[in-house]
Design a protein around this motif. Structure first.
Motif, PDB file in Angstrom:
ATOM      1  N   SER A 228       0.844  -1.338   0.124  1.00 43.92           N
ATOM      2  CA  SER A 228       0.240  -0.088  -0.407  1.00 43.92           C
ATOM      3  C   SER A 228       0.519   1.390   0.103  1.00 43.92           C
ATOM      4  O   SER A 228       0.652   2.441   0.008  1.00 43.92           O
ATOM      5  N   ALA A 229       2.327   1.104  -0.320  1.00 43.62           N
ATOM      6  CA  ALA A 229       3.053   2.245   0.008  1.00 43.62           C
ATOM      7  C   ALA A 229       2.428   3.515  -2.005  1.00 43.62           C
ATOM      8  O   ALA A 229       2.102   3.039  -1.997  1.00 43.62           O
ATOM      9  N   GLU A 230       2.288   4.842  -1.679  1.00 44.87           N
ATOM     10  CA  GLU A 230       1.234   5.309  -2.127  1.00 44.87           C
ATOM     11  C   GLU A 230       0.621   5.168  -2.435  1.00 44.87           C
ATOM     12  O   GLU A 230       0.080   5.837  -3.789  1.00 44.87           O
ATOM     13  N   PHE A 231      -0.985   3.943  -2.122  1.00 45.78           N
ATOM     14  CA  PHE A 231      -1.462   3.805  -2.040  1.00 45.78           C
ATOM     15  C   PHE A 231      -2.659   5.037  -2.386  1.00 45.78           C
ATOM     16  O   PHE A 231      -3.338   5.830  -3.749  1.00 45.78           O
ATOM     17  N   SER A 232      -2.126   5.748  -1.662  1.00 45.74           N
ATOM     18  CA  SER A 232      -3.428   7.581  -1.574  1.00 45.74           C
ATOM     19  C   SER A 232      -2.397   7.736  -2.673  1.00 45.74           C
ATOM     20  O   SER A 232      -3.400   8.501  -3.246  1.00 45.74           O
ATOM     21  N   TRP A 233      -1.750   8.348  -3.581  1.00 49.31           N
ATOM     22  CA  TRP A 233      -1.297   8.847  -4.670  1.00 49.31           C
ATOM     23  C   TRP A 233      -2.341   8.634  -5.591  1.00 49.31           C
ATOM     24  O   TRP A 233      -2.572   9.060  -6.785  1.00 49.31           O
ATOM     25  N   ARG A 234      -2.380   7.136  -5.626  1.00 47.57           N
ATOM     26  CA  ARG A 234      -2.987   6.131  -7.036  1.00 47.57           C
ATOM     27  C   ARG A 234      -4.261   6.523  -6.480  1.00 47.57           C
ATOM     28  O   ARG A 234      -5.227   6.704  -7.657  1.00 47.57           O
ATOM     29  N   CYS A 235      -4.539   6.362  -5.937  1.00 48.01           N
ATOM     30  CA  CYS A 235      -6.044   7.196  -5.504  1.00 48.01           C
ATOM     31  C   CYS A 235      -6.771   8.379  -5.811  1.00 48.01           C
ATOM     32  O   CYS A 235      -8.141   8.894  -6.356  1.00 48.01           O
ATOM     33  N   LYS A 236      -5.853   9.316  -5.256  1.00 50.03           N
ATOM     34  CA  LYS A 236      -6.065  10.721  -6.183  1.00 50.03           C
ATOM     35  C   LYS A 236      -5.657  10.481  -7.621  1.00 50.03           C
ATOM     36  O   LYS A 236      -6.205  11.639  -8.510  1.00 50.03           O
ATOM     37  N   GLN A 237      -4.863  10.125  -7.729  1.00 49.77           N
ATOM     38  CA  GLN A 237      -5.096  10.395  -9.308  1.00 49.77           C
ATOM     39  C   GLN A 237      -5.938   9.669  -9.882  1.00 49.77           C
ATOM     40  O   GLN A 237      -6.332  10.037 -11.114  1.00 49.77           O
ATOM     41  N   SER A 238      -6.425   8.535  -9.493  1.00 44.77           N
ATOM     42  CA  SER A 238      -7.748   8.034 -10.530  1.00 44.77           C
ATOM     43  C   SER A 238      -8.884   9.072 -10.019  1.00 44.77           C
ATOM     44  O   SER A 238     -10.065   8.357 -10.024  1.00 44.77           O
ATOM     45  N   GLY A 239      -9.247   9.632  -9.771  1.00 49.64           N
ATOM     46  CA  GLY A 239     -10.586  10.707  -9.099  1.00 49.64           C
ATOM     47  C   GLY A 239     -10.840   9.762  -7.880  1.00 49.64           C
ATOM     48  O   GLY A 239     -12.098  10.154  -7.893  1.00 49.64           O
ATOM     49  N   GLN A 240     -10.650   9.588  -7.011  1.00 44.96           N
ATOM     50  CA  GLN A 240     -10.888   8.474  -6.050  1.00 44.96           C
ATOM     51  C   GLN A 240     -10.725   9.104  -4.360  1.00 44.96           C
ATOM     52  O   GLN A 240     -11.247   8.207  -4.243  1.00 44.96           O
TER      53      GLN A 240
END
Ligand SMILES: Cc1ncc(COP(=O)(O)O)c(C=O)c1O
Length: 347
Positions: A228-240
């Motif tokens: 889950s490292a950097e998962f927050s960035w994935r969420c942000k980038q995908s509009g989630q």
């Protein structure tokens, strides 16, 4: 959008068609208390994440997203490089109903679908897919994805999950659980949520609330924090990444008080059992597989379909080779009776 004449009776079309349960709705209202930190930095979100961790045995890195497709796709993307593959069943929602989102968000990770009769992947099939090729030209298996309960309304036993987890571990596969109806699996198996994720050796669980009647957000729970490292960035980038995250989180928190989430699932499963029992007594109707959660699959005659159609019932026939009826937290005995009466009343 459709013309209003097309609307039908959707009580059994899906558990998506039910509303939000009253307790969750109240929790949304209660969350509406002036100003608080945004983007998940608020106390309600922290408490909801704690409640999820507690239900799963105390571990996990928790994120809230808007829907199940995002949860699955982003979770799988976090596990994979673009040259990896995900082993799953041929009826898995990630293959059939996510419009290529898992492949898109992982930049091309391939889904390797296993043919199944009952929606369940077997250890032998996983073993075969992992070992039959090891060359560079084959997308390297990296994840085993299991749906609990399956898209065909069946459940893996804890023993079956342990066997699958053992194959996954042996071959270095991460285990992803699509738990869009996780509550129905927990209740259907009569085990705790913690036991279930432990048996499956889950690295990441996409934990559904929407179909359970708890609002409109799903949780992605990483038991393996290395993923889950950097998962927050994935969420942000995908509009989630919800700015007012408290509204996604509040119904979750309410769901874990007094076991509301389990009671909602119990109603759905019990209604499905009752519907199945009544349908199996209808001449010409045949249940095609056991009802282990909240979906009923039944083979019907042309005359039955005609009656349902004339009465305006909405249901799918393209999933699992039969008519599918899904019960929810909101299904009542009267709903079940009404559907069955349509089939048993002479035209
Ligand atoms: C097994 C399964 N996984 C995930 C989902 C979530 O999909 P959605 O993106 O519609 O919330 C669904 C919804 O029907 C489902 O049945």
């Amino acid at each position: 959008m459709r013309d209003s004449a097309a609307f039908k009776d959707t009580r059994f079309a899906s558990d998506n068609t039910a509303g939000i349960c009253p307790e969750a709705w109240q929790a949304l209202r209660d969350a509406d208390q002036g100003s608080c930190p945004s983007y998940g930095e608020d106390a309600l979100t922290a408490r909801a994440a704690d409640a999820i961790r507690a239900a799963l045995g105390g571990e996990g890195d928790v994120y809230f997203v808007f829907n199940g497709t995002a949860a699955n796709s982003l979770a799988l993307a976090a596990c994979c490089q673009s040259y990896h593959s995900v082993i799953c069943s041929d009826v898995a929602h990630i293959v059939t109903d996510e419009c290529g989102a898992p492949e898109f968000f992982s930049n091309g990770t391939k889904l390797l679908a296993v043919r199944t009769e009952d929606g369940k992947v077997t250890p032998a099939e996983v073993e075969r897919l992992v070992t039959h090729r090891s060359d560079l030209h084959y997308p390297k298996p990296r994840v085993l994805s299991l749906t609990l309960p399956t898209e065909l309304g069946t459940l893996y036993s804890l023993e079956e999950l342990r066997a699958l987890a053992a194959v996954a571990r042996r071959h270095g596969l991460a285990v992803h659980l699509d738990g869009a109806r996780f509550a129905n699996a927990v209740v259907g198996l009569g085990v705790s949520a913690a036991e279930l994720v432990a048996a499956a050796g889950a690295d990441v669980l996409c934990f559904g609330a929407v179909k359970n009647g708890l609002g409109f957000g799903e949780a992605v729970v990483f038991r393996n924090r290395a993923l889950s490292a950097e998962f927050s960035w994935r969420c942000k980038q995908s509009g989630q990444l919800a700015s007012k995250m408290r509204y996604l989180a509040a119904p979750w928190l309410r769901g874990f008080q007094d076991e509301l989430w389990l009671r909602n699932a119990e109603n759905a499963n019990r209604s499905a059992r009752s519907l199945a029992a009544q349908l199996s007594a209808v001449p010409g109707a045949r249940l095609v597989r056991p009802v282990e959660a909240n979906a009923v699959f039944v083979e019907l005659s042309a005359e039955h379909h005609e009656k349902l159609k004339s009465a305006g019932w909405a249901y799918y026939t393209f999933i699992g080779g039969a008519a599918r009826f899904v019960c929810s937290w909101a299904t009542t005995p009267a709903d079940v009776d009404a559907l069955v009466a349509t089939l048993t009343t002479s035209s």
